[in-house]
Design an enzyme around this catalytic site. Structure first.
Site, mmCIF file in Angstrom:
data_model
loop_
_atom_site.group_PDB
_atom_site.id
_atom_site.type_symbol
_atom_site.label_atom_id
_atom_site.label_comp_id
_atom_site.label_asym_id
_atom_site.label_seq_id
_atom_site.Cartn_x
_atom_site.Cartn_y
_atom_site.Cartn_z
ATOM 1 N N GLY A 594 0.810 -1.202 0.000
ATOM 2 C CA GLY A 594 0.000 0.000 0.000
ATOM 3 C C GLY A 594 0.841 1.247 0.000
ATOM 4 C CG ASP A 713 -1.595 -4.009 8.486
ATOM 5 O OD1 ASP A 713 -2.561 -4.800 8.492
ATOM 6 O OD2 ASP A 713 -1.100 -3.560 7.445
#
Ligand SMILES: *[C@@H]1O[C@H](CO)[C@@H](O)[C@H](O)[C@H]1NC(C)=O
Ligand SMILES: *[C@@H]1O[C@H](CO)[C@@H](O)[C@H](O)[C@H]1NC(C)=O
Ligand SMILES: *[C@@H]1O[C@H](CO)[C@@H](O)[C@H](O)[C@H]1NC(C)=O
Ligand SMILES: *[C@@H]1O[C@H](CO)[C@@H](O)[C@H](O)[C@H]1NC(C)=O
Length: 932
Positions: A594, A713
């Site tokens: 990302g 995450d």
């Protein structure tokens, strides 16, 4: 005549009075009825979707309404009719109302203000959306028998003490209604109460004393957010108990003797912190059908139940064996001893298994495996001195000073032939001190009531210092034996201190030695250091390589001190990174994420580095933010299970992070794409080791003293593997400082990855360390099942791994069917280990964040499982965590002794293994970071 007249007059007057009274009575009656009608009419206007005939004039004819003979409303029953709207507050003026049933509708607003309704007997308001609570709720209701208001989003409230005025109360149900505070001690005033259901709230505190002797049959107080706590003792005094749900709380201490609860059929004790031996009487309860005890810290023999009883004991209790049957006699005696102290919670972590000589805290054994010392000094434990000390016949020392022991000293202890020291000083013991042999040093000072009744028994041949008044028991130096022993004591202390120093020296020696060598002899003596050095050299002095003299790198001056690239805090020139990545050539791409593209860079000696170049379209703000977050975190943390930062580069808008290269790629690739990459699937042992590595890395992140961090995450694509298949956690772009814990994240972008998001985080954005626990639980499930956290190709009820696996992990058969087919499960030992991890994964993914364990708990559960397979394997150099060589010796020692591995700047010599200039798998399928 006059008399008649008088009579007549009197009669007329009387009749008139009667008529007036009757008229008044009638008018009162009609007035009241009219009031009820008016209230009911108002009700019909505030409710939507009432039954059709609710528009007619006479409420007593309305569907669901019944009245008494004088047209007073006595019952309203509108259950499960999809009615919405609100209840007018006048409803409490229906003074004849006995029954109100409005459950399972969509009612909103203020919950009916139930107060001072003298006739009211039953109220059902469950399953609505009442969100306002009137004052005086549930007060002044003398005939109340049933209150059932489960599942309403009320504002936080506490159980009203006024409820104790409802002395006929039989049922009180208020599960999932935001109850807070403690359960009031009011049950002596509620002799008819049979049913108490208060699950899924945030009740705290302990069980009320007045439960004792009550006739309550159903107690459901499970799943409190923070958890009810204290001991369960009072339950043994509830003879009518039939169903008891206390699971998912913070109760501690032992399971009480429930042998008087002969009606008990359902006992849910799981997910607490219960310790001690399960009372043998439990399995003899005649009606018991359903018992759960998993995820406690229960000890002693594994309990056995009749066939037909549905039992779940879990796999993470501390039973002495994996099968029912008596424990080792020493274990039995020791558990009995601490049973007299209420099974202190702190013991249950180390008092596991069937060998008391295997690292049990407070216990010392001789070389033959006999317990010789029991040392409970200064633990502040309360309780009694157990007779079972006498069963440990090899005991030489019993040290119990500095506790809150009461009762007497059992005289059987004088039978201990080997006993040399018996220290019970500073407790609150009473009675006579038994007659120990002269060779036993008995220390009893600081027990003000001890020996108070001994004066009359002076004829007994106890040592004088024992039979004297309490003030004289204080180690009187006038007693020759005592003073001699005191000097032994001094010698003992000296010896103990020396042993400690030696032990510390032995423990610390290898690390200390390594450190010292590094300091004194410079860089070449130790591999880990040489490894780093050699990379520097590789960059610096390459006769015909890329980094020859005169290269731009050299000109930058970075190489002249031999400390480029690996010196934290230094900005690496972009030219260096261009060089090592062939100008960021596509053929060097390791993966895309990302936030950027990760390239492999190859140093002169062939070792790799990973270079993450932030996505250019993110350069503006987000990319920079991730970059800064990552640099901030990585410069503050150093751990062998966190991927190491080697440097970074800020060049104009360009942001680049350089990490150590992890040749085996991500855990995700090994779990889900191993065949594409031509690898073999991970074995269970490898998966366990990886799980423990990750747990340790995250535990470290969470527990940093100065400033701890939340990863946010965690997932297999962020777990990187080295050639030894040891894991490191990577990607710190979303890390949050734990000092922001509990704050609501206002970021518009959803941080984290679907499938791993804790429910409370997904719903509210609330960030705590427990979001990492949830994600870790999901990773454990992936390790067990080989399934992805989210697999949309599966039917809806199976797509989300955490939801599906939590359902199957309840039984061993369920787990067996869910295990990754690539794992061989015919080996029972492996299967047992998988079951334990499955249970842990369930615990980590509990809905309520407070009920998830801490990361250190996961380490505690996983490490014995790992040790099972690699008992002798030492972590070796891996174990070494960096010391900043630029620190002074005392600074470094201090930090390193405190377990602090943080280096704000400067070298970190950790995490660098020069040993393998590897040729890593470089296939196209290699991705460092999965797309989010
Ligand atoms: C059970 O009840 C009997 C009789 O009331 C009492 O003596 C005994 O102490 C009780 N047992 C427990 C474990 O409370
Ligand atoms: C036992 O309890 C579990 C969980 O509360 C429930 O799902 C199960 O149906 C119960 N079994 C019996 C036999 O009551
Ligand atoms: C202690 O020893 C006695 C006699 O051998 C035995 O009956 C008893 O069960 C033992 N108690 C414990 C707690 O081990
Ligand atoms: C010690 O025990 C006595 C009675 O046994 C009690 O009155 C006293 O409060 C206790 N002292 C402490 C400090 O617990």
């Amino acid at each position: 005549m006059e008399e008649d007249d008088d009579k007549h007059h009197t009669t007329t007057t009387t009749m008139a009075v009667i008529a007036v009274v009757f008229f008044l009575f009638l008018s009162t009656l009609s007035l009241a009825t009219a009031d009820d009608a008016a209230i009911m009419k108002k009700l019909s206007t505030t409710l939507d979707l009432t039954p059709p005939n609710w528009s007619s004039d006479n409420p007593c004819k309305w569907q669901g309404v019944s009245c008494d003979s004088s047209n007073r409303v006595i019952s309203i029953s509108l259950a499960s009719r999809s009615i919405s709207g609100t209840i007018p507050s006048e409803i409490n003026q229906l003074s004849s109302l006995q029954s109100l049933s409005l459950q399972n509708n969509h009612l909103t607003g203020t919950i009916p203000p139930l107060a001072n309704m003298t006739q009211l007997q039953e109220v059902f308001l469950d399953g609505n959306s009442f969100s306002i609570l009137p004052s005086n709720f549930l007060v002044g209701l003398p005939n109340l028998q049933t209150v059932s208001i489960n599942d309403n989003p009320l504002p936080t409230w506490s159980i009203p003490r006024g409820l104790s005025e409802s002395s006929s109360l039989q049922e009180f149900r208020a599960s999932n209604t935001n109850l807070v505070g403690s359960i009031p001690d009011m049950f002596a005033a509620l002799p008819s109460l049979k049913d108490l259901r208060l699950s899924y709230n945030n009740l705290t505190g302990s069980l009320p004393d007045s439960f004792a002797g009550s006739g309550i049959q159903f107690v459901c107080i499970n799943n409190q957010k923070q958890g009810l706590s204290g001991v369960l003792d009072v339950l043994g005094k509830m003879p009518s108990l039939a169903q008891l749900w206390v699971q998912q709380n913070a109760f501690f201490g032992p399971i009480p003797d429930l042998s008087n609860c002969t009606s008990l059929f359902d006992l849910q004790l799981r997910d607490n912190q219960l310790t001690g031996v399960v009372p043998p009487s439990l399995s003899k309860l005649p009606h018991l059908m359903n018992v759960s005890m998993q995820n406690n810290k229960l000890q002693g023999p594994m309990p056995a139940f009749e066939r037909g009883v549905q039992v779940s004991l879990g796999f993470t209790n501390s039973f002495c064996k994996d099968t029912p049957g008596p424990c080792d006699p020493q274990v039995t005696a020791l558990l009995d001893i601490v049973g007299s102290l209420g099974y202190p919670s702190d013991l249950s972590d180390s008092w596991k298994g069937n060998d008391a000589c295997k690292n049990w805290a407070h216990i010392t054994c001789d070389s033959k495996g006999n317990v010789v010392v029991v040392n409970f000094a200064k633990q502040n434990w309360g309780g009694l001195i157990s007779l079972s000390f006498a069963n440990l016949t090899s005991l030489t020392s019993i040290i119990l000073n500095g506790n809150d022991l009461v009762g007497t000293i059992p005289s059987v202890l004088t039978n201990l032939k080997m006993l040399q020291k018996f220290d019970v000083s500073n407790n609150n013991l009473t009675g006579k001190v038994p007659n120990f042999s002269q060779t036993v040093e008995v220390i009893t000072n600081g027990n003000p009531f001890l020996g108070t009744n001994v004066d009359t028994t002076k004829s007994l041949k106890s040592p004088p210092d024992m039979t004297n008044s309490p003030s004289n028991t204080n180690g009187s130096p006038s007693h020759p034996l005592k003073s001699r022993l005191s000097s032994y004591e001094v010698a003992g202390i000296v010896v103990a201190a020396m042993v400690l120093v030696l032990a510390a020296g032995v423990l610390l020696y290898p690390r200390f030695k390594r450190w010292l060598f590094m300091k004194v002899y410079g860089s070449n003596k130790y591999n880990f250091y040489k490894g780093r050095k050699s990379k520097v050299e590789a960059l610096k002095t390459s006769p015909n390589g890329k980094y020859s003299k005169g290269s731009p790198i050299d000109k930058s001056g970075m190489l002249s001190n031999g400390q480029i690239l690996f010196y934290h805090g230094d900005n690496i020139p972009i030219e260096v990174l261009r060089e090592v990545t062939d100008n960021f050539s596509d053929s060097n791409i390791l993966g895309r994420g990302g936030f950027g593209i990760v390239y492999k860079g190859v140093l002169q000696d062939g070792t790799g580095i990973a270079v993450k170049r932030m996505e250019s379209n993110l350069q503006g703000s987000k990319g920079k933010r991730e970059f800064e977050a990552e640099i901030t975190v990585l410069t503050k943390v150093r751990h062998r299970h966190l991927v190491a930062l080697l440097g970074y580069c800020v060049n104009g808008n360009e942001r680049i992070v350089v990490y150590e290269y992890m040749p085996q790629g991500t855990l995700g690739q090994h779990l889900f794409e191993y065949d594409q990459a031509g690898r073999s699937p991970l074995t269970w042992k490898q998966r366990l080791v990886i799980a423990l590595d990750v747990a340790r890395g995250v535990e470290y992140l969470h527990s940093l003293a100065q400033q701890s961090f939340i990863h946010r995450d965690l997932k297999p694509s962020n777990v990187l593997l080295g050639d030894n298949m040891r894991a490191k956690v990577s990607d710190f772009g979303l890390v949050k400082s734990a000092s922001d814990q509990g704050k609501y994240s206002l970021e518009t972008r959803l941080a984290g990855t679907f499938g791993y998001l804790a429910p409370e985080y997904a719903a509210t954005g609330r960030v705590t360390t427990k979001v990492d626990l949830f994600a870790f639980g999901v990773v454990l499930m992936e390790l067990i099942t080989g399934r992805k956290a989210l697999d949309e190709s599966l039917p809806e009820e199976q797509a989300q791994l955490s939801t599906w696996f939590r359902r199957v992990l309840i039984t061993k058969e369920g787990i067996r069917k869910a295990i990754d087919p690539k794992l061989k499960t015919d080996d029972e030992e492996i299967f047992e280990s998988i079951c334990k991890v499955a249970e842990l994964s369930g615990h980590c993914t509990t809905r309520e964040p407070q009920q998830r364990p801490d990361m250190s708990h996961t380490v505690n559960v996983l490490s014995p499982l790992v040790e099972q397979w690699r008992p002798a394997e030492s972590e070796g150099d891996n174990d070494y965590v960096g010391i900043n060589i630029d620190m002074s010796l005392p600074q470094a020692l201090q930090r390193w002794q405190a377990g602090e591995t943080t280096t704000m700047s400067g070298y970190s010599s950790v995490n660098y293994h020069s040993s393998a200039p590897t040729t890593p798998p470089m296939g196209e399928s290699f991705t460092y970071f999965e797309g989010r």
